[in-house]
Motif scaffolding. Structure first.
Motif, PDB file in Angstrom:
ATOM      1  N   LEU A  33       0.539  -1.696   0.236  1.00 24.84           N
ATOM      2  CA  LEU A  33      -0.191  -0.114   0.226  1.00 24.84           C
ATOM      3  C   LEU A  33       1.156   1.818   0.009  1.00 24.84           C
ATOM      4  CD1 LEU A  33      -2.965   1.077   0.018  1.00 24.84           C
ATOM      5  CD2 LEU A  33      -2.717   1.309   3.039  1.00 24.84           C
ATOM      6  N   SER A  34       0.181   2.511  -0.854  1.00 18.93           N
ATOM      7  CA  SER A  34       1.279   2.762  -0.941  1.00 18.93           C
ATOM      8  C   SER A  34       0.516   4.234  -1.218  1.00 18.93           C
ATOM      9  CB  SER A  34       2.595   3.484  -2.334  1.00 18.93           C
ATOM     10  OG  SER A  34       2.160   4.682  -2.375  1.00 18.93           O
ATOM     11  N   THR A  35       0.837   5.860  -0.322  1.00 21.22           N
ATOM     12  CA  THR A  35      -0.419   6.591  -0.047  1.00 21.22           C
ATOM     13  C   THR A  35      -0.184   7.554  -1.417  1.00 21.22           C
ATOM     14  OG1 THR A  35       2.382   8.027   1.397  1.00 21.22           O
ATOM     15  CG2 THR A  35       0.294   6.989   2.461  1.00 21.22           C
ATOM     16  N   ARG A  36       0.926   7.635  -2.172  1.00 24.33           N
ATOM     17  CA  ARG A  36       1.379   8.155  -3.326  1.00 24.33           C
ATOM     18  C   ARG A  36       0.403   7.277  -4.597  1.00 24.33           C
ATOM     19  NH1 ARG A  36       4.305  11.793  -4.994  1.00 24.33           N
ATOM     20  NH2 ARG A  36       5.985  11.099  -2.858  1.00 24.33           N
ATOM     21  N   ASP A  37      -0.112   6.421  -3.952  1.00 21.37           N
ATOM     22  CA  ASP A  37      -1.282   5.829  -5.820  1.00 21.37           C
ATOM     23  C   ASP A  37      -2.811   6.028  -4.277  1.00 21.37           C
ATOM     24  OD1 ASP A  37       0.861   4.394  -6.356  1.00 21.37           O
ATOM     25  OD2 ASP A  37       0.940   2.431  -6.015  1.00 21.37           O
ATOM     26  N   VAL A  38      -2.577   5.686  -3.668  1.00 24.73           N
ATOM     27  CA  VAL A  38      -4.366   5.939  -2.556  1.00 24.73           C
ATOM     28  C   VAL A  38      -4.667   7.483  -3.287  1.00 24.73           C
ATOM     29  CG1 VAL A  38      -5.092   6.569  -0.725  1.00 24.73           C
ATOM     30  CG2 VAL A  38      -4.070   4.710  -0.942  1.00 24.73           C
ATOM     31  N   ALA A  39      -3.956   8.618  -3.402  1.00 24.61           N
ATOM     32  CA  ALA A  39      -3.909   9.661  -3.026  1.00 24.61           C
ATOM     33  C   ALA A  39      -4.438   9.837  -4.915  1.00 24.61           C
ATOM     34  CB  ALA A  39      -2.538  10.718  -3.493  1.00 24.61           C
ATOM     35  N   ALA A  40      -3.330   9.069  -6.017  1.00 21.03           N
ATOM     36  CA  ALA A  40      -3.682   8.936  -7.763  1.00 21.03           C
ATOM     37  C   ALA A  40      -5.415   9.167  -7.554  1.00 21.03           C
ATOM     38  CB  ALA A  40      -2.581   8.080  -7.370  1.00 21.03           C
ATOM     39  N   ALA A  41      -5.520   7.789  -6.856  1.00 20.91           N
ATOM     40  CA  ALA A  41      -6.490   6.496  -7.051  1.00 20.91           C
ATOM     41  C   ALA A  41      -7.567   7.908  -6.491  1.00 20.91           C
ATOM     42  CB  ALA A  41      -6.323   5.654  -6.338  1.00 20.91           C
ATOM     43  N   ALA A  42      -7.694   8.424  -5.548  1.00 21.46           N
ATOM     44  CA  ALA A  42      -8.573   9.434  -5.377  1.00 21.46           C
ATOM     45  C   ALA A  42      -8.759  10.669  -6.481  1.00 21.46           C
ATOM     46  CB  ALA A  42      -8.360   9.686  -3.692  1.00 21.46           C
ATOM     47  N   GLY A  43      -7.794  11.189  -6.815  1.00 21.63           N
ATOM     48  CA  GLY A  43      -7.539  12.026  -7.405  1.00 21.63           C
ATOM     49  C   GLY A  43      -7.407  13.511  -6.732  1.00 21.63           C
ATOM     50  N   VAL A  44      -6.432  13.512  -5.753  1.00 19.89           N
ATOM     51  CA  VAL A  44      -5.984  14.760  -4.741  1.00 19.89           C
ATOM     52  C   VAL A  44      -4.113  14.573  -4.627  1.00 19.89           C
ATOM     53  CG1 VAL A  44      -7.771  14.391  -3.204  1.00 19.89           C
ATOM     54  CG2 VAL A  44      -6.379  13.189  -2.125  1.00 19.89           C
ATOM     55  N   PRO A  45      -4.366  15.428  -4.101  1.00 21.71           N
ATOM     56  CA  PRO A  45      -2.904  15.752  -3.862  1.00 21.71           C
ATOM     57  C   PRO A  45      -2.216  15.037  -2.891  1.00 21.71           C
ATOM     58  CG  PRO A  45      -3.589  18.368  -3.981  1.00 21.71           C
ATOM     59  CD  PRO A  45      -4.481  16.843  -4.155  1.00 21.71           C
ATOM     60  N   LEU A  46      -0.800  14.359  -2.175  1.00 26.72           N
ATOM     61  CA  LEU A  46      -0.260  13.533  -1.810  1.00 26.72           C
ATOM     62  C   LEU A  46      -0.812  13.915   0.289  1.00 26.72           C
ATOM     63  CD1 LEU A  46       1.308  10.396  -1.157  1.00 26.72           C
ATOM     64  CD2 LEU A  46       3.066  11.525  -0.671  1.00 26.72           C
ATOM     65  N   SER A  47      -0.571  15.904  -0.494  1.00 25.17           N
ATOM     66  CA  SER A  47      -0.453  15.818   0.897  1.00 25.17           C
ATOM     67  C   SER A  47      -1.710  15.795   1.943  1.00 25.17           C
ATOM     68  CB  SER A  47       0.004  17.572   0.667  1.00 25.17           C
ATOM     69  OG  SER A  47      -1.057  18.416  -0.221  1.00 25.17           O
ATOM     70  N   GLN A  48      -2.574  16.217   0.700  1.00 21.08           N
ATOM     71  CA  GLN A  48      -4.183  15.710   1.389  1.00 21.08           C
ATOM     72  C   GLN A  48      -4.510  14.155   2.408  1.00 21.08           C
ATOM     73  OE1 GLN A  48      -7.256  17.157   1.449  1.00 21.08           O
ATOM     74  NE2 GLN A  48      -5.396  18.819   0.625  1.00 21.08           N
ATOM     75  N   ILE A  49      -3.661  13.756   2.087  1.00 26.40           N
ATOM     76  CA  ILE A  49      -3.220  12.180   3.195  1.00 26.40           C
ATOM     77  C   ILE A  49      -2.591  12.772   4.680  1.00 26.40           C
ATOM     78  CG2 ILE A  49      -2.334   9.752   3.394  1.00 26.40           C
ATOM     79  CD1 ILE A  49      -2.323   8.898   0.581  1.00 26.40           C
ATOM     80  N   HIS A  50      -1.814  13.193   3.878  1.00 26.55           N
ATOM     81  CA  HIS A  50      -0.933  13.838   5.882  1.00 26.55           C
ATOM     82  C   HIS A  50      -1.986  14.793   6.394  1.00 26.55           C
ATOM     83  CE1 HIS A  50       2.288  11.971   4.507  1.00 26.55           C
ATOM     84  NE2 HIS A  50       2.518  12.517   3.279  1.00 26.55           N
TER      85      HIS A  50
END
Length: 204
Positions: A33-50
Motif C-alpha cells: 500500500l502506497s499513500t502516493r498511489d492512494v492519493a492518485a487513485a482518489a484524484g487528490v494531492p499526496l498532501s491531502q493524506i497527511h
C-alpha cells in the motif's frame, strides 16, 4: 454556510481517500500500500493524506474503523431483529460472509490482522473492532441458551469465541485457496444453520 461547505468537502475527500485505500489494500496488500498511489487513485494531492490522516498507518486505521462501523451497524440490525429465528440470523450471517468476500472486505480485514502482529497500534484498533462483533455473537449465544435450555458444556463467551474463530478462519482458508483443495469451510458454516433448525424444531 462556508463552514458547512468546508466540512462537507472534507468528509467527501475523506471518503474518497478511504475508498481508494480499500481498493489498494485489497489489490496490493498492506506491505504494497502506497499513500502516493492512494492519493492518485482518489484524484487528490499526496498532501491531502497527511492533512486528513497523518500517515499511512493513520489512513489504514481510519479505513478499518470506517468499514467496521458499517459492518457493526449491519450486525446490530441482524441480531437485534426479534422477527428472525436464530437459524435465520445464522443464515444471514453466512450470506454476509459471501457479500464481504465479494466486496473485498475479507481481504482488507485479513491484511489488517496480519499487519497488527507487528504494529501494536493497528492491533489495538483491530482487536477493539473484532470484540464489538464478538460481543454481538455472545448476546446471540445467550439468547440461544435461554431458548434451548443449554449450550452444552459451553458458556456464551466460549461459544462466541468459537463462532468468531470459525468465521475468521473460513475467511483465511478461502483467501488461501484451501477450499478448492477439499476443505469446505463455508459450506460447513452453512450446515451449522441446519443444526440450529433441528434444535429449534425440538424446542418448538
Amino acid at each position: 454556510m462556508k463552514l458547512k461547505q468546508t466540512t462537507a468537502k472534507k468528509a467527501e475527500t475523506d471518503i474518497s481517500l478511504l475508498e481508494a485505500a480499500r481498493k489498494m489494500l485489497h489489490d496490493k496488500g498492506y506491505a504494497g500500500l502506497s499513500t502516493r498511489d492512494v492519493a492518485a487513485a482518489a484524484g487528490v494531492p499526496l498532501s491531502q493524506i497527511h492533512y486528513h490522516f497523518g500517515s499511512k498507518q493513520g489512513l489504514v486505521l481510519a479505513l478499518f474503523e470506517y468499514l467496521n462501523t458499517q459492518l457493526l451497524d449491519r450486525q446490530n440490525a441482524l441480531f437485534g431483529d426479534p422477527s428472525l429465528k436464530l437459524s435465520e440470523q445464522w443464515d444471514r450471517a453466512c450470506d454476509y460472509l459471501e457479500d464481504d468476500i465479494a466486496s473485498g472486505y475479507v481481504r482488507v480485514l485479513q491484511e489488517m490482522i496480519a499487519a497488527s502482529w507487528a504494529d501494536p497500534t493497528v492491533a489495538e484498533i483491530v482487536r477493539t473492532g473484532l470484540m464489538g462483533w464478538i460481543e454481538l455473537i455472545g448476546n446471540a449465544a445467550r439468547r440461544a441458551e435461554v431458548e434451548f435450555g443449554t449450550l452444552g458444556p459451553f458458556s456464551p463467551e466460549e461459544f462466541a469465541a468459537l463462532v468468531a474463530n470459525a468465521f475468521i478462519g473460513a475467511e483465511s482458508l478461502y483467501l488461501l485457496g484451501v477450499e478448492k483443495k477439499g476443505s469446505p469451510a463455508r459450506l460447513g458454516l452453512r450446515r451449522v444453520g441446519d443444526l440450529i433448525r433441528i434444535l429449534e424444531a425440538r424446542t418448538s
